[in-house]
Design a protein around this motif. Structure first.
Motif, PDB file in Angstrom:
ATOM      1  N   GLY A   1       2.538   1.631   8.134  1.00  0.00           N
ATOM      2  CA  GLY A   1       2.534   0.573   7.296  1.00  0.00           C
ATOM      3  C   GLY A   1       2.729   0.877   5.635  1.00  0.00           C
ATOM      4  O   GLY A   1       2.910  -0.110   4.867  1.00  0.00           O
ATOM      5  N   ALA A   2       2.958   2.070   5.099  1.00  0.00           N
ATOM      6  CA  ALA A   2       3.215   2.292   3.843  1.00  0.00           C
ATOM      7  C   ALA A   2       4.205   1.657   3.267  1.00  0.00           C
ATOM      8  O   ALA A   2       5.311   1.761   3.899  1.00  0.00           O
ATOM      9  CB  ALA A   2       3.069   3.959   3.616  1.00  0.00           C
ATOM     10  N   ALA A   3       4.287   1.034   1.982  1.00  0.00           N
ATOM     11  CA  ALA A   3       5.299   0.415   1.454  1.00  0.00           C
ATOM     12  C   ALA A   3       6.546   1.587   0.912  1.00  0.00           C
ATOM     13  O   ALA A   3       7.811   1.224   1.273  1.00  0.00           O
ATOM     14  CB  ALA A   3       5.033  -0.395   0.490  1.00  0.00           C
ATOM     15  N   PHE A   4       5.865   2.815   0.422  1.00  0.00           N
ATOM     16  CA  PHE A   4       6.864   3.589   0.507  1.00  0.00           C
ATOM     17  C   PHE A   4       5.910   4.947   0.193  1.00  0.00           C
ATOM     18  O   PHE A   4       4.729   4.763   0.284  1.00  0.00           O
ATOM     19  CB  PHE A   4       7.666   3.636  -0.944  1.00  0.00           C
ATOM     20  CG  PHE A   4       6.772   3.023  -2.200  1.00  0.00           C
ATOM     21  CD1 PHE A   4       6.335   4.089  -3.138  1.00  0.00           C
ATOM     22  CD2 PHE A   4       7.003   1.811  -2.514  1.00  0.00           C
ATOM     23  CE1 PHE A   4       5.893   3.484  -4.304  1.00  0.00           C
ATOM     24  CE2 PHE A   4       6.222   1.218  -3.628  1.00  0.00           C
ATOM     25  CZ  PHE A   4       5.722   2.148  -4.509  1.00  0.00           C
ATOM     26  N   VAL A   5       6.367   6.104   0.051  1.00  0.00           N
ATOM     27  CA  VAL A   5       5.546   7.502   0.132  1.00  0.00           C
ATOM     28  C   VAL A   5       5.909   8.184  -1.288  1.00  0.00           C
ATOM     29  O   VAL A   5       7.082   8.289  -1.517  1.00  0.00           O
ATOM     30  CB  VAL A   5       6.023   8.092   1.460  1.00  0.00           C
ATOM     31  CG1 VAL A   5       5.445   9.543   1.341  1.00  0.00           C
ATOM     32  CG2 VAL A   5       5.955   7.287   2.578  1.00  0.00           C
ATOM     33  N   VAL A   6       4.820   8.655  -1.978  1.00  0.00           N
ATOM     34  CA  VAL A   6       5.036   9.438  -2.922  1.00  0.00           C
ATOM     35  C   VAL A   6       4.890  10.930  -2.510  1.00  0.00           C
ATOM     36  O   VAL A   6       3.689  11.132  -2.014  1.00  0.00           O
ATOM     37  CB  VAL A   6       4.082   8.954  -3.939  1.00  0.00           C
ATOM     38  CG1 VAL A   6       4.351   9.880  -5.341  1.00  0.00           C
ATOM     39  CG2 VAL A   6       4.349   7.668  -4.506  1.00  0.00           C
ATOM     40  N   VAL A   7       5.867  11.747  -3.015  1.00  0.00           N
ATOM     41  CA  VAL A   7       5.690  13.152  -2.500  1.00  0.00           C
ATOM     42  C   VAL A   7       5.834  13.950  -3.914  1.00  0.00           C
ATOM     43  O   VAL A   7       6.779  13.791  -4.760  1.00  0.00           O
ATOM     44  CB  VAL A   7       6.467  13.615  -1.518  1.00  0.00           C
ATOM     45  CG1 VAL A   7       6.120  15.131  -1.253  1.00  0.00           C
ATOM     46  CG2 VAL A   7       6.229  13.161  -0.390  1.00  0.00           C
ATOM     47  N   GLY A   8       5.121  14.808  -4.303  1.00  0.00           N
ATOM     48  CA  GLY A   8       5.123  15.680  -5.394  1.00  0.00           C
ATOM     49  C   GLY A   8       5.208  16.993  -5.334  1.00  0.00           C
ATOM     50  O   GLY A   8       6.154  17.734  -5.059  1.00  0.00           O
TER      51      GLY A   8
ATOM     52  N   VAL B   1       0.783  -1.225  -0.164  1.00  0.00           N
ATOM     53  CA  VAL B   1       0.146  -0.026   0.025  1.00  0.00           C
ATOM     54  C   VAL B   1       0.870   1.255   0.077  1.00  0.00           C
ATOM     55  O   VAL B   1       1.772   1.332   0.761  1.00  0.00           O
ATOM     56  CB  VAL B   1      -0.925   0.091   1.313  1.00  0.00           C
ATOM     57  CG1 VAL B   1      -1.850   1.167   1.200  1.00  0.00           C
ATOM     58  CG2 VAL B   1      -1.750  -1.260   1.177  1.00  0.00           C
ATOM     59  N   VAL B   2       0.579   2.246  -0.985  1.00  0.00           N
ATOM     60  CA  VAL B   2       1.318   3.245  -1.134  1.00  0.00           C
ATOM     61  C   VAL B   2       0.859   4.553  -0.541  1.00  0.00           C
ATOM     62  O   VAL B   2      -0.451   4.710  -0.897  1.00  0.00           O
ATOM     63  CB  VAL B   2       1.877   3.417  -2.585  1.00  0.00           C
ATOM     64  CG1 VAL B   2       2.702   4.952  -2.801  1.00  0.00           C
ATOM     65  CG2 VAL B   2       2.504   2.389  -3.043  1.00  0.00           C
ATOM     66  N   ALA B   3       1.479   5.439   0.330  1.00  0.00           N
ATOM     67  CA  ALA B   3       0.858   6.533   0.792  1.00  0.00           C
ATOM     68  C   ALA B   3       1.391   7.956  -0.323  1.00  0.00           C
ATOM     69  O   ALA B   3       2.405   8.009  -0.865  1.00  0.00           O
ATOM     70  CB  ALA B   3       1.750   6.908   2.093  1.00  0.00           C
ATOM     71  N   GLU B   4       0.245   8.193  -0.970  1.00  0.00           N
ATOM     72  CA  GLU B   4       0.242   9.638  -1.766  1.00  0.00           C
ATOM     73  C   GLU B   4      -0.924  10.270  -1.588  1.00  0.00           C
ATOM     74  O   GLU B   4      -2.100  10.082  -1.251  1.00  0.00           O
ATOM     75  CB  GLU B   4       0.494   9.000  -3.152  1.00  0.00           C
ATOM     76  CG  GLU B   4       0.608  10.366  -4.045  1.00  0.00           C
ATOM     77  CD  GLU B   4       0.952   9.850  -5.523  1.00  0.00           C
ATOM     78  OE1 GLU B   4       1.073  10.632  -6.464  1.00  0.00           O
ATOM     79  OE2 GLU B   4       0.720   8.664  -5.850  1.00  0.00           O
ATOM     80  N   GLY B   5      -0.804  11.703  -1.826  1.00  0.00           N
ATOM     81  CA  GLY B   5      -1.699  12.836  -1.585  1.00  0.00           C
ATOM     82  C   GLY B   5      -1.730  13.668  -0.646  1.00  0.00           C
ATOM     83  O   GLY B   5      -1.997  13.129   0.598  1.00  0.00           O
ATOM     84  N   GLY B   6      -1.330  14.856  -1.131  1.00  0.00           N
ATOM     85  CA  GLY B   6      -1.504  15.688   0.342  1.00  0.00           C
ATOM     86  C   GLY B   6      -0.323  15.687   1.150  1.00  0.00           C
ATOM     87  O   GLY B   6      -0.456  16.630   2.323  1.00  0.00           O
TER      88      GLY B   6
END
Length: 236
Positions: A199-206, A180-185
């Motif tokens: 528990g996030a597998a990895f984190v996406v930051v934009g 499960v990937v954490a992304e958004g805000g």
């Protein structure tokens, strides 16, 4: 290679995307941004548009999550909306293809399951961008390799949801066996760290990393507020 091992666990993935009306729009700029992210220690890149995917893939040796954003009049789905789009993203060099995983009607009439199956037949790993817990569970059942909270707050049902929605992330990690990937805000390092703890597998930051006009605007807004507050105090 197993899809689950494409991106190093517990790391940062930087989303290098710029809209057509933004100063950094263009594959050259995005490739340079990806290089900077790599130098900072990012373990992967998320990129939109076939040209950007190709340029970033050539510029950096990091795993790449690819997508296209295309609006259709007959559908609310805009992240890699059709199987044809998804296959083109895969052919452009994306290691993982991000698609809308909400289950909303797709422009090509295919179901989410059919779209995922078509990508799997082509040998692509699939990330389902979802907005709700139920959508995440369904996407996993339909064969997605990753589920990401990307669309929470951006669908009709979730509009206005405070972001980042780490509660959604925590619920999904408790029941899903796929990453499960954490992304958004996510706009603070502490939020990214908390996502990993949940528990996030990895984190996406934009935006907080790659959109200088948005970053600068936050400073301007805060400073204008301070000036306005000071002026009000001086008048009392």
């Amino acid at each position: 290679m197993e899809a689950y091992s494409l991106i190093s666990y517990k790391g940062l993935v930087v989303s290098c995307q710029a809209l057509e009306d933004e100063p950094l729009h263009g594959s050259h700029h995005m490739a340079v941004m990806a290089k900077a992210a790599k130098q900072a220690g990012a373990v992967g890149i998320r990129a939109g548009g076939l040209e950007d995917i190709r340029a970033i893939k050539e510029a950096v040796g990091l795993p790449l999550i690819g997508l296209v954003k295309i609006r259709h009049e007959n559908s609310e789905v805009y992240i890699t909306p059709t199987l044809e789009d998804a296959l083109a993203v895969h052919a452009a060099g994306a290691d993982i293809v991000a698609i809308d995983g909400t289950g909303r009607p797709r422009p090509d009439g295919r179901s989410l399951a059919d779209t995922i199956a078509g990508l799997k037949r082509a040998g692509a790993a699939v990330m389902a961008d979802i907005a709700t817990f139920e959508e995440g569970v369904l996407a996993a059942e339909r064969g997605a390799d990753y589920v990401s909270t990307t669309l929470c707050g951006y669908t009709r049902e979730t509009a206005g949801t405070p972001l980042p929605n780490l509660g959604l992330l925590e619920r999904l990690t408790a029941v899903l066996t796929i990453p499960v990937v954490a992304e958004g805000g996510i706009c603070q390092p502490e939020q990214a760290a908390e996502a990993l703890r949940l528990g996030a597998a990895f984190v996406v930051v934009g935006a907080a990393i790659t959109r200088p006009q948005w970053i600068a605007a936050r400073y301007v807004e805060a400073m204008q507020g301070a000036v306005a507050g000071g002026s009000a105090g001086a008048e009392e």
